[in-house]
Design a protein around this motif. Structure first.
Motif, PDB file in Angstrom:
ATOM      1  N   ILE A 207     -12.468  26.257 -26.443  1.00  0.00           N
ATOM      2  CA  ILE A 207     -11.269  25.610 -26.961  1.00  0.00           C
ATOM      3  C   ILE A 207     -11.364  25.648 -28.489  1.00  0.00           C
ATOM      4  N   PRO A 208     -10.320  26.096 -29.177  1.00  0.00           N
ATOM      5  CA  PRO A 208     -10.365  26.170 -30.636  1.00  0.00           C
ATOM      6  C   PRO A 208     -10.711  24.821 -31.276  1.00  0.00           C
ATOM      7  N   GLY A 209     -11.575  24.877 -32.283  1.00  0.00           N
ATOM      8  CA  GLY A 209     -11.974  23.693 -33.028  1.00  0.00           C
ATOM      9  C   GLY A 209     -13.244  23.029 -32.538  1.00  0.00           C
ATOM     10  N   VAL A 210     -13.689  23.337 -31.335  1.00  0.00           N
ATOM     11  CA  VAL A 210     -14.852  22.665 -30.755  1.00  0.00           C
ATOM     12  C   VAL A 210     -16.133  23.004 -31.515  1.00  0.00           C
ATOM     13  N   ILE A 211     -16.396  24.273 -31.748  1.00  0.00           N
ATOM     14  CA  ILE A 211     -17.649  24.664 -32.399  1.00  0.00           C
ATOM     15  C   ILE A 211     -17.721  24.107 -33.814  1.00  0.00           C
TER      16      ILE A 211
ATOM     17  N   LEU B 218     -18.665  20.461 -33.449  1.00  0.00           N
ATOM     18  CA  LEU B 218     -20.050  20.299 -32.992  1.00  0.00           C
ATOM     19  C   LEU B 218     -21.043  20.678 -34.087  1.00  0.00           C
ATOM     20  N   THR B 219     -20.725  21.697 -34.867  1.00  0.00           N
ATOM     21  CA  THR B 219     -21.595  22.081 -35.976  1.00  0.00           C
ATOM     22  C   THR B 219     -21.683  20.943 -36.982  1.00  0.00           C
ATOM     23  N   LEU B 220     -20.572  20.306 -37.276  1.00  0.00           N
ATOM     24  CA  LEU B 220     -20.565  19.148 -38.168  1.00  0.00           C
ATOM     25  C   LEU B 220     -21.399  18.009 -37.578  1.00  0.00           C
ATOM     26  N   LEU B 221     -21.206  17.729 -36.313  1.00  0.00           N
ATOM     27  CA  LEU B 221     -21.955  16.655 -35.660  1.00  0.00           C
ATOM     28  C   LEU B 221     -23.452  16.954 -35.579  1.00  0.00           C
TER      29      LEU B 221
ATOM     30  N   ALA C  58     -21.189  31.131 -21.551  1.00  0.00           N
ATOM     31  CA  ALA C  58     -21.763  30.114 -22.444  1.00  0.00           C
ATOM     32  C   ALA C  58     -22.786  30.696 -23.417  1.00  0.00           C
ATOM     33  N   SER C  59     -23.674  31.551 -22.944  1.00  0.00           N
ATOM     34  CA  SER C  59     -24.730  32.040 -23.835  1.00  0.00           C
ATOM     35  C   SER C  59     -24.191  32.879 -24.985  1.00  0.00           C
ATOM     36  N   SER C  60     -23.039  33.494 -24.822  1.00  0.00           N
ATOM     37  CA  SER C  60     -22.461  34.279 -25.913  1.00  0.00           C
ATOM     38  C   SER C  60     -21.562  33.437 -26.821  1.00  0.00           C
ATOM     39  N   LEU C  61     -21.213  32.227 -26.413  1.00  0.00           N
ATOM     40  CA  LEU C  61     -20.274  31.404 -27.185  1.00  0.00           C
ATOM     41  C   LEU C  61     -20.880  30.165 -27.836  1.00  0.00           C
ATOM     42  N   VAL C  62     -22.042  29.724 -27.374  1.00  0.00           N
ATOM     43  CA  VAL C  62     -22.689  28.531 -27.931  1.00  0.00           C
ATOM     44  C   VAL C  62     -23.700  28.976 -28.979  1.00  0.00           C
ATOM     45  N   PRO C  63     -23.497  28.602 -30.250  1.00  0.00           N
ATOM     46  CA  PRO C  63     -24.396  29.044 -31.314  1.00  0.00           C
ATOM     47  C   PRO C  63     -25.782  28.403 -31.219  1.00  0.00           C
ATOM     48  N   ALA C  64     -26.795  29.235 -31.026  1.00  0.00           N
ATOM     49  CA  ALA C  64     -28.162  28.762 -30.826  1.00  0.00           C
ATOM     50  C   ALA C  64     -28.736  28.067 -32.057  1.00  0.00           C
ATOM     51  N   GLU C  65     -28.231  28.377 -33.236  1.00  0.00           N
ATOM     52  CA  GLU C  65     -28.797  27.776 -34.450  1.00  0.00           C
ATOM     53  C   GLU C  65     -28.463  26.297 -34.609  1.00  0.00           C
ATOM     54  N   SER C  66     -27.407  25.821 -33.952  1.00  0.00           N
ATOM     55  CA  SER C  66     -27.056  24.406 -34.119  1.00  0.00           C
ATOM     56  C   SER C  66     -26.986  23.633 -32.800  1.00  0.00           C
TER      57      SER C  66
ATOM     58  N   ARG D 290     -25.385  17.774 -37.711  1.00  0.00           N
ATOM     59  CA  ARG D 290     -26.074  17.245 -38.887  1.00  0.00           C
ATOM     60  C   ARG D 290     -26.578  15.822 -38.646  1.00  0.00           C
ATOM     61  N   SER D 291     -25.974  15.144 -37.657  1.00  0.00           N
ATOM     62  CA  SER D 291     -26.317  13.746 -37.378  1.00  0.00           C
ATOM     63  C   SER D 291     -27.022  13.542 -36.043  1.00  0.00           C
ATOM     64  N   VAL D 292     -26.687  14.350 -35.048  1.00  0.00           N
ATOM     65  CA  VAL D 292     -27.259  14.219 -33.705  1.00  0.00           C
ATOM     66  C   VAL D 292     -27.634  15.600 -33.179  1.00  0.00           C
ATOM     67  N   SER D 293     -28.547  15.633 -32.225  1.00  0.00           N
ATOM     68  CA  SER D 293     -28.853  16.921 -31.591  1.00  0.00           C
ATOM     69  C   SER D 293     -27.807  17.187 -30.510  1.00  0.00           C
ATOM     70  N   ILE D 294     -27.324  18.419 -30.498  1.00  0.00           N
ATOM     71  CA  ILE D 294     -26.259  18.825 -29.579  1.00  0.00           C
ATOM     72  C   ILE D 294     -26.878  19.630 -28.440  1.00  0.00           C
ATOM     73  N   HIS D 295     -26.550  19.238 -27.201  1.00  0.00           N
ATOM     74  CA  HIS D 295     -27.067  19.895 -26.005  1.00  0.00           C
ATOM     75  C   HIS D 295     -25.892  20.284 -25.121  1.00  0.00           C
ATOM     76  N   VAL D 296     -25.812  21.551 -24.759  1.00  0.00           N
ATOM     77  CA  VAL D 296     -24.799  22.015 -23.817  1.00  0.00           C
ATOM     78  C   VAL D 296     -25.533  22.319 -22.517  1.00  0.00           C
ATOM     79  N   VAL D 297     -25.191  21.578 -21.473  1.00  0.00           N
ATOM     80  CA  VAL D 297     -25.854  21.698 -20.173  1.00  0.00           C
ATOM     81  C   VAL D 297     -24.787  22.085 -19.170  1.00  0.00           C
ATOM     82  N   THR D 298     -24.938  23.264 -18.567  1.00  0.00           N
ATOM     83  CA  THR D 298     -23.832  23.828 -17.799  1.00  0.00           C
ATOM     84  C   THR D 298     -24.291  24.661 -16.609  1.00  0.00           C
TER      85      THR D 298
END
Length: 156
Positions: free
Chosen positions: A32-36, A39-42, A59-67, A44-52
């Motif tokens: 969905i546009p705007g999500v990444i 999440l990249t902004l967030l 998912a593996s091609s769309l979720v940026p591993a660096e953040s 900086r404050s919390v660890s982001i986990h995508v569990v699917t």
């Protein structure tokens, strides 16, 4: 960490944000546009986990591993796996966003449970288990970016 003051209740201290992928941050396997950006902004404050379960295999091609950390679950016992995942993180300091049947158990465990009802719908018991419900993922993420919105909703 995101600190969320709740007048009349103990403050929430969120260190981890766990999200489902399909139906939550993606529809039909596409982000969905705007999500990444949010999440990249967030991240900086919390660890982001995508569990699917990664129904569409994107998912593996769309979720940026660096953040963000991506975990793809096996086909069986996904609800239990998500619940165990948040318990391992420290459920009380974890917020979760989801929409599916396999998210319901996780919602009962976390410090802050958020359901989204978007194009793919939502499982009614997951919605009932949530502390907050949004019509769009970007609105839910904006609430974490601006925690006073969560305070306004959850205050006694």
């Amino acid at each position: 960490m995101i600190r969320i003051p709740l007048p009349g209740l103990p403050d929430l201290e969120i260190a981890h944000l766990v999200l489902d992928f399909n139906g939550t941050m993606a529809v039909g396997g596409g982000l969905i546009p705007g999500v990444i950006d949010r999440l990249t902004l967030l991240s900086r404050s919390v660890s982001i986990h995508v569990v699917t379960a990664d129904t569409f295999g994107t998912a593996s091609s769309l979720v940026p591993a660096e953040s963000m950390r991506l975990t793809i679950l096996e086909a069986r016992n996904q609800a239990r796996a998500k619940a165990a995942y948040v318990e391992e993180l420290g459920a009380i300091q974890t917020a979760a966003i989801g929409n599916g049947r396999n998210d319901e158990m996780m919602m009962h465990k976390v410090g802050l449970a958020v359901a989204v009802i978007q194009a793919e719908g939502a499982y009614a018991k997951t919605v009932a288990a949530a502390d907050m419900v949004f019509h769009h993922i970007n609105d839910a993420l904006d609430a974490f970016i601006h925690p006073d919105r969560i305070t306004a909703t959850l205050r006694i």
